[in-house]
Write a protein that holds these residues in place. Structure first.
Motif, PDB file in Angstrom:
ATOM      1  N   ARG A 158       0.854  -1.192   0.000  1.00 37.71           N
ATOM      2  CA  ARG A 158       0.000   0.000   0.000  1.00 37.71           C
ATOM      3  C   ARG A 158       0.893   1.247   0.000  1.00 37.71           C
ATOM      4  N   TYR A 159       0.733   2.087  -1.004  1.00 34.43           N
ATOM      5  CA  TYR A 159       1.585   3.271  -1.157  1.00 34.43           C
ATOM      6  C   TYR A 159       1.560   4.138   0.085  1.00 34.43           C
ATOM      7  N   SER A 160       0.388   4.368   0.663  1.00 32.29           N
ATOM      8  CA  SER A 160       0.275   5.289   1.791  1.00 32.29           C
ATOM      9  C   SER A 160       0.973   4.770   3.042  1.00 32.29           C
ATOM     10  N   GLU A 161       1.248   3.469   3.079  1.00 31.26           N
ATOM     11  CA  GLU A 161       1.884   2.878   4.255  1.00 31.26           C
ATOM     12  C   GLU A 161       3.408   2.872   4.150  1.00 31.26           C
ATOM     13  N   GLU A 201      -6.428   4.418  -2.063  1.00 27.23           N
ATOM     14  CA  GLU A 201      -5.115   3.800  -1.899  1.00 27.23           C
ATOM     15  C   GLU A 201      -4.573   3.380  -3.259  1.00 27.23           C
ATOM     16  N   THR A 202      -3.254   3.366  -3.385  1.00 27.15           N
ATOM     17  CA  THR A 202      -2.606   2.788  -4.552  1.00 27.15           C
ATOM     18  C   THR A 202      -1.972   1.466  -4.132  1.00 27.15           C
ATOM     19  N   VAL A 203      -2.388   0.401  -4.791  1.00 26.09           N
ATOM     20  CA  VAL A 203      -1.896  -0.946  -4.513  1.00 26.09           C
ATOM     21  C   VAL A 203      -0.733  -1.236  -5.444  1.00 26.09           C
ATOM     22  N   CYS A 236     -15.293   0.361  -4.333  1.00 23.79           N
ATOM     23  CA  CYS A 236     -13.877   0.603  -4.620  1.00 23.79           C
ATOM     24  C   CYS A 236     -13.753   0.682  -6.135  1.00 23.79           C
ATOM     25  N   CYS A 268      -6.781  -5.526  -5.169  1.00 21.55           N
ATOM     26  CA  CYS A 268      -7.783  -4.452  -5.074  1.00 21.55           C
ATOM     27  C   CYS A 268      -9.017  -4.941  -4.325  1.00 21.55           C
ATOM     28  N   LEU A 271      -8.273  -4.967  -0.704  1.00 22.72           N
ATOM     29  CA  LEU A 271      -8.382  -3.612  -0.154  1.00 22.72           C
ATOM     30  C   LEU A 271      -9.842  -3.265   0.102  1.00 22.72           C
TER      31      LEU A 271
END
Length: 329
Positions: A158-161, A201-203, A236, A268, A271
């Protein structure tokens, strides 16, 4: 009537959103036009690049809007909105012209848009600007399976993580991947903005089965999640997803790309399930035959059909070897 075009301001977003629902809801014949896409928000695109958004005014009253989208070497625009009282008065033409000027300033030479396939007026408007109708684009969806009712889903990164330094590296790797899809294609701004504004989120899908030092980014998907985004309530939406492309278009490449895209979609769905969302939505042009057939085999069903129009009249990344998910709405 003296229509003027100016840059959209943040204070204009609410009225632009109201006009968007009024115009599209009226066009498709809803009893209450404001019910159109009620839980979705497309005007948030302003935050991607305020200089790319425009409104049309008549004596200080906003009567239309348009937002250009910049994906590096590729661009598009929408939603193009005109108040029903101003239809057939060339307001739409002026708003398209503003977007075309933006593309010229940024030297974006390949453009693509999504429009109604059954509307001669829409086709004629865009043909004025050298857009050509090509293949259909399907917006598709499937129910999200609860996590406890199936085998563990592919998690994906996960990009945000990620740490800030790792995020910067990931953006570079995403740009390198999209360059294999279409030279100069770059979704970095979309990825950053989705994270910064908490739209979803970007996976990130890493390659498997090779030494760590040889692993690379196999695919990624920018997902909007839930109400107030382009996904809408309980959904989503894969705004853009892609797996690695190359020069080869043989069976070996297609099988590997199909497997990678299936894994990316599984991530996805994981998520979506984690966030308690009930529907997974994505779009694909039917000219991307492998990607389209994969979605059908995975249980996705068509909700909306539109036509992709391109300027100039070239396929861009709408071809059988492109394992890409988007719809250009």
């Amino acid at each position: 009537m003296a229509i003027t075009i100016r840059a959209m301001q943040e204070a204009d977003l609410a009225i632009a959103d109201h006009l968007f629902r009024l115009a599209f809801g009226t066009f498709i014949g809803l009893p209450d036009p404001q019910d159109f896409a009620r839980t979705m928000n497309y005007m948030n695109r302003w935050y991607l690049d305020p200089s790319a958004a425009f409104v049309a005014e008549d004596n200080g009253q906003i009567v239309g809007s348009n937002i250009a989208v910049n994906w590096g070497s590729f661009g598009g625009f929408g939603p193009l909105t005109v108040h029903p009282d101003y239809w057939n008065q060339k307001v739409g033409q002026q708003l398209v012209s503003a977007a075309m000027d933006y593309f010229a300033q940024h030297q974006i030479s390949q453009l693509g848009i999504f429009t109604f396939s059954n509307s001669p007026k829409h086709l004629a408007l865009y043909e004025r600007f050298r857009f050509h109708p090509r293949c259909l684009t399907a917006v598709m969806s499937k129910p999200v399976q609860p996590q406890n009712s199936q085998p563990p889903l592919q998690p994906g990164l996960r990009y945000s993580e990620l740490a800030a330094a790792t995020q910067a590296d990931s953006l570079a790797r995403c740009a390198e991947l999209t360059n294999t899809v279409f030279e100069g294609l770059d979704l970095s701004n979309e990825i950053r903005t989705v994270a910064a504004r908490h739209w979803g989120e970007t996976v990130l899908l890493e390659s498997q089965g090779s030494p760590v030092e040889n692993q690379h980014l196999e695919g990624f998907a920018i997902c909007h999640c839930g109400e107030g985004t382009e996904a809408g309530k309980d959904a989503c939406y894969v705004k853009f997803g892609a797996v690695r492309s190359g020069d080869s278009r043989g069976d070996r490449f297609a099988n590997r790309a199909s497997e990678s895209l299936a894994s990316l979609l599984q991530a996805c769905e994981g998520l979506a399930a984690q966030r308690g969302l009930s529907t997974l939505i994505c779009g694909v042009n039917t000219e991307r035959q492998g990607a389209y057939q994969l979605l059908r085999s995975l249980g996705f069903r068509i909700d909306i059909l539109g036509v992709a129009m391109l300027c100039p009249n070239q396929p861009a990344f709408n071809h059988p070897g492109a394992f890409v998910l988007d719809d250009w709405r």
